[in-house]
Design an enzyme around this catalytic site. Structure first.
Site, mmCIF file in Angstrom:
data_model
loop_
_atom_site.group_PDB
_atom_site.id
_atom_site.type_symbol
_atom_site.label_atom_id
_atom_site.label_comp_id
_atom_site.label_asym_id
_atom_site.label_seq_id
_atom_site.Cartn_x
_atom_site.Cartn_y
_atom_site.Cartn_z
ATOM 1 N N LYS A 34 -3.554 4.654 2.732
ATOM 2 C CA LYS A 34 -3.581 3.734 1.560
ATOM 3 C C LYS A 34 -2.055 3.508 0.966
ATOM 4 O O LYS A 34 -1.283 4.639 1.029
ATOM 5 C CB LYS A 34 -4.289 4.603 0.341
ATOM 6 C CG LYS A 34 -4.597 3.595 -0.701
ATOM 7 C CD LYS A 34 -5.614 4.263 -1.855
ATOM 8 C CE LYS A 34 -5.571 3.449 -2.833
ATOM 9 N NZ LYS A 34 -6.531 3.967 -4.069
ATOM 10 N N SER A 66 -10.557 1.679 -5.790
ATOM 11 C CA SER A 66 -9.609 0.701 -5.378
ATOM 12 C C SER A 66 -9.121 0.931 -3.689
ATOM 13 O O SER A 66 -8.425 0.061 -3.142
ATOM 14 C CB SER A 66 -8.344 1.064 -6.101
ATOM 15 O OG SER A 66 -7.864 2.380 -6.003
ATOM 16 N N SER A 70 -12.125 5.786 -6.862
ATOM 17 C CA SER A 70 -11.600 4.847 -5.961
ATOM 18 C C SER A 70 -11.954 5.238 -4.500
ATOM 19 O O SER A 70 -11.548 4.339 -3.629
ATOM 20 C CB SER A 70 -10.076 4.907 -6.243
ATOM 21 O OG SER A 70 -9.926 4.103 -7.471
#
Length: 404
Positions: free
Chosen positions: A28, A105, A129
């Site tokens: 990420k 997210s 997330s």
């Protein structure tokens, strides 16, 4: 800084690490990689950032194991949102139904895995997330115990809630991913049926009926948790999330016009939170943790729905609050697993040709079960997930796209 590198929009920029063969991993893009700019999914951050001088601490074993890093993954800007939408780099499509949100997210991390671009991905979870996009896209996701995995070298959102964790397409991949982040103890943790408490007031009866059937099929002992109210924890955790997110990103406030309007509005919402309200939320955290500890005296694990309703469409992405069942366990710090259930099993129990979630689509979104464990008990979650998987009750993809 380039845009996402293909129409799957899972990756930001064109970084790809040395190809060692074997297992591939996606990272990420709020986790520092030496020599690479960390954008946090933001054009504003990207315009100001310099290349990271060292890796984030959580990548030590990724390097030691010589995994091939296939890219840095897309995300909701600043990791502050649950839809997975990113207006600057493109929104990664939900692999089950592109008309649905991918969840966030950590949307790019989940799509990297479910699209076959990586065997494992790392994400972050401050309010759901990792678990929310896993639920939206039929993946397996693990939020680790708060502070078990170092956040040094990770762009912060809400430091008292942030956790790093793995995402995979099955329990073996998830266990391997967790082992990259923390030493795993023996997974054979129980020689008796697990005692499981269903938080029955956190989703409707159609979910509860499915979960009761699942527990019976696995052979666990079931109880009902009716007194635990996640709404108060959600409200208090949301106060902490907004307050800390504004502090974490305070250096961006002089150019907030360059930030996604939805994210900008959330950051500015901190102005409406009094210091006393933040202090009350912190105090309630101790009360909620005590309530959970009391339940864990009765049960080994707690369960509920990761997302207790249909996955929203992109056209109506902000219609529902997606983290009602997830952020309470960032608030408490407990580890939590999102595991997708078999569509066939879910349909058989519910008497429907489609799963509870997702609506009338060609390939239904699997119902995602959230499993919560005592602090530091990720191994117990992995054990429980494997029991579900071994009974054929979890969702497994028949195929994925070739790794690019």
């Amino acid at each position: 800084m380039g845009t996402a590198t293909d129409n799957y929009n899972w990756r930001i920029g064109d970084y790809r690490g040395q190809d060692f063969g074997g297992i591939t991993i996606a990272i990420k893009d709020l986790i520092d990689l030496q020599g690479v700019v960390t954008t946090a999914g933001s054009r504003l951050v990207a315009s100001r950032a310099r290349k990271a001088t060292k890796d984030a601490n959580c990548l030590v074993r990724v390097r030691d194991e010589r995994l091939t890093i296939v890219g840095k993954t897309n995300l909701t800007e600043l990791a502050f949102g649950t839809t997975g939408i990113n207006h600057w780099w493109g929104t990664p499509p939900n692999p089950i139904d592109p008309s649905l949100i991918p969840g966030g997210s950590s949307s790019g991390s989940v799509v990297a895995v479910t699209g076959g671009f990586a065997n494992i991905a790392l994400g972050s979870d401050s309010g759901g997330s990792i678990r929310i996009p896993s639920a939206a896209c039929g993946a397996y996701g693990l939020k680790t115990t708060w502070s078990r995995v170092s956040n040094e070298g990770v762009w912060p959102l809400a430091p008292s809630l942030d956790s790093i964790g793995p995402i995979a397409n099955d329990m073996d991949g998830l266990a391997y991913g967790f082992g990259l982040l923390s030493k795993i103890t023996d997974l054979a943790v129980s020689d008796r049926p697990l005692r499981v408490g269903l938080i029955s007031n956190s989703q409707d009866e159609s979910f509860n009926s499915l979960f009761r059937s699942l527990v019976r099929e696995v052979g666990w002992e079931l109880g009902e948790v009716k007194e635990l109210d996640l709404r108060l924890a959600h409200e208090a955790a949301s106060v902490i999330l907004v307050s800390e997110a504004a502090r974490s990103n305070s250096k961006l406030f002089n150019e907030l016009h360059r930030v996604d309007p939805v994210v900008r509005s959330r950051l500015l919402g901190a102005d409406e939170i009094a210091d006393s309200e933040y202090v009350r939320a912190l105090r309630y955290r101790h009360s909620f943790a005590h309530l959970l500890d009391t339940e864990f005296e009765r049960y080994d694990l707690l369960i509920n729905a990761t997302i207790p309703f249909d996955i929203p469409k992109l056209s109506n992405a902000y219609s529902k609050v997606l983290n009602t069942n997830t952020i309470p366990f960032n608030f408490s710090g407990n580890p939590a697993l999102a595991i997708p259930l078999s569509v066939d099993f879910s349909s058989e129990v519910t008497g429907s040709k489609v799963s509870i979630q997702g609506g009338q689509i060609d390939m239904p979104v699997p119902v995602s079960l959230q499993v919560i464990a005592p602090m530091g008990s990720e191994e117990l979650l992995l054990f429980a997930g494997r029991e579900i998987e071994c009974k054929g009750l979890s969702y497994l993809r028949s195929s994925t796209r070739a790794i690019k």
